[in-house]
Design a protein around this motif. Structure first.
Motif, short mmCIF file in Angstrom:
data_model
loop_
_atom_site.label_atom_id
_atom_site.label_comp_id
_atom_site.label_asym_id
_atom_site.label_seq_id
_atom_site.Cartn_x
_atom_site.Cartn_y
_atom_site.Cartn_z
N ILE A 143 -29.56 -0.08 24.62
CA ILE A 143 -28.37 -0.82 24.18
C ILE A 143 -28.78 -2.19 23.69
O ILE A 143 -28.96 -3.11 24.49
N PRO A 144 -28.97 -2.37 22.37
CA PRO A 144 -29.26 -3.72 21.88
C PRO A 144 -28.00 -4.56 21.93
O PRO A 144 -26.92 -4.10 21.56
N ALA A 145 -28.10 -5.77 22.46
CA ALA A 145 -26.91 -6.60 22.60
C ALA A 145 -27.20 -8.03 22.17
O ALA A 145 -28.16 -8.65 22.63
N PHE A 146 -26.41 -8.51 21.26
CA PHE A 146 -26.49 -9.91 20.87
C PHE A 146 -25.06 -10.48 20.87
O PHE A 146 -24.23 -10.04 20.09
N ASN A 147 -24.80 -11.39 21.78
CA ASN A 147 -23.46 -11.96 21.95
C ASN A 147 -22.40 -10.87 22.11
O ASN A 147 -21.46 -10.79 21.33
N GLU A 148 -22.59 -10.02 23.10
CA GLU A 148 -21.66 -8.93 23.33
C GLU A 148 -20.95 -9.08 24.68
O GLU A 148 -20.60 -8.09 25.31
N ALA A 149 -20.74 -10.32 25.11
CA ALA A 149 -20.11 -10.55 26.42
C ALA A 149 -18.77 -9.82 26.53
O ALA A 149 -18.39 -9.35 27.59
#
Lengths: 142, 242
Positions: free
Chosen positions: B9-15
């Motif tokens: 799961i790549p996450a960038f700013n996915e709060a």
């Protein structure tokens, strides 16, 4: 080409040569990357002080003014330098990427280790702040 | 013996999305392990993952989606996973389709299974211009390789061990999907597709803003061509990573 221009170019290229030489001496520039700069300064210096050589080269390529031949040479060298740096940059990018990934995986393992130790009742001193900075060095404001 | 399967799961700013994404996986794809690759998010993504005890890897420097996903493949390789799939952290991908995709991969006919929106054309199908772009890549990949991939930009891609090993060593830094499809076809692997439905992203912004769209189109078009010409040869890489 006027003697005045010849003298100016000679002085500038010689100065650049020794300036870069000094930077290599003090390890500011890696010799490997300075070689092509040395070559540029050297070729321009020689061509500048050997007008017959420059004129023959200009004739050969159909360049009307010898000074334009000098400009062309310099430009060609700059392109070569830029090209070599593009390759260096690409390699550095690949390496940084892999290091980043490795550090992330290692951090993960350290975290697991810390947790396991704590569960076993062993006190572990952890860093106070673990928040990463996406642009290292940019946060510092004076 | 059951296979080890990993969801990357790549996450960038996915709060705003990460909790739902992970809970969806736990509920609908319980046979899968997951790992979140947090690409130096500036928001609360990392804190949320820590608090919830999610399996999360934090990249110390922002490295781009490709590098984040590759970190996932590296993880899959190191921990001996048989199969890995990318599921975006924005909650667009529905975990309910993962088992079906794994079954398709297990049949052994193809080495990559793509979750495609455009086989049944159901669910969220992206906006008009983007669909035009996707169509272009379908055509472009067909012209380059002769293979029909209806959804070449889909991030939902499942691969087996060989491809995991390959991706761990060689993966584009940004916009990797169409390019790596061509690379795999070029290396002699086959790609299959399974119809999926995708959801509208729940919150946050897409990584591809309109201003970047032109760059995206040009870069990926050239990247596909380069992959077809077999540039990886020059790095001395082959498909035999295992």
């Amino acid at each position: 080409m006027s003697p005045r221009l010849q003298i100016i170019i000679a002085i500038v290229t010689a100065a650049a040569f020794f300036y870069i030489g000094d930077k290599v001496r003090t390890r500011v520039i890696e010799l490997k990357y300075a070689l092509v700069w040395f070559l540029l300064a050297l070729v321009l210096f020689i061509m500048d002080l050997a007008p017959t050589l420059l004129e023959r080269a200009a004739d050969l390529l159909g360049v009307t003014l010898p000074i334009n031949m000098l400009t062309l040479l310099g430009f060609g060298f700059v392109l070569i330098i830029l090209y070599s740096f593009t390759i260096v940059l690409t390699n550095e990018n690949r390496r940084t990427k892999r290091l980043t990934q490795e550090i992330a995986l290692l951090n993960k393992r350290i975290g697991q280790l810390e947790n396991a130790l704590e569960e076993a009742g062993i006190e572990v001193e952890k860093p106070v702040s673990e928040t990463a900075d996406p642009r290292p060095g940019h946060k510092i404001k004076v | 013996m059951s296979k080890k399967r990993l969801i990357i799961i790549p996450a960038f700013n996915e709060a705003g999305n990460i909790v739902r994404t992970v809970e969806d996986i736990r509920e609908n794809a319980p046979s899968f392990d997951y790992v979140i690759i947090n690409d130096c998010s500036g928001d609360d993504t990392m804190r949320i993952c820590e608090k919830k005890g999610y399996n999360c890897i934090n990249l110390p420097i922002r490295s781009g989606i490709g590098a984040a996903v590759q970190a996932g493949y590296l993880y899959a390789k190191r921990y001996g996973y048989d199969c890995a799939i990318q599921v975006d952290g924005d909650g667009q991908h529905d975990a309910a389709f993962l088992e079906e995709m794994a079954d398709e991969l297990d049949k052994g006919k193809v080495q990559m299974v793509i979750g495609s929106r455009f086989i049944e054309n159901q669910g969220f199908l992206s906006s008009g211009f983007r669909r035009l772009g996707i169509r272009w890549f379908t055509l472009w990949i067909f012209l380059l390789t002769g293979a029909r991939i209806t959804d070449p930009t889909s991030g939902m891609r499942m691969v087996g061990r060989d491809v995991i090993n390959f991706f761990a060593e060689e993966y584009p830094k940004d916009y990797p999907e169409p390019e790596t499809a061509v690379t795999l076809l070029q290396l002699g692997y086959s790609i299959g597709e399974i119809p999926v439905r995708m959801k509208h992203r729940q919150s946050g912004e897409s990584s591809i803003s309109p201003t970047r769209a032109v760059y995206y189109m040009v870069k990926v078009t050239i990247a596909c061509l380069m992959a077809r010409l077999g540039y990886e040869r020059f790095f001395g890489l082959t498909s035999s990573g295992s």
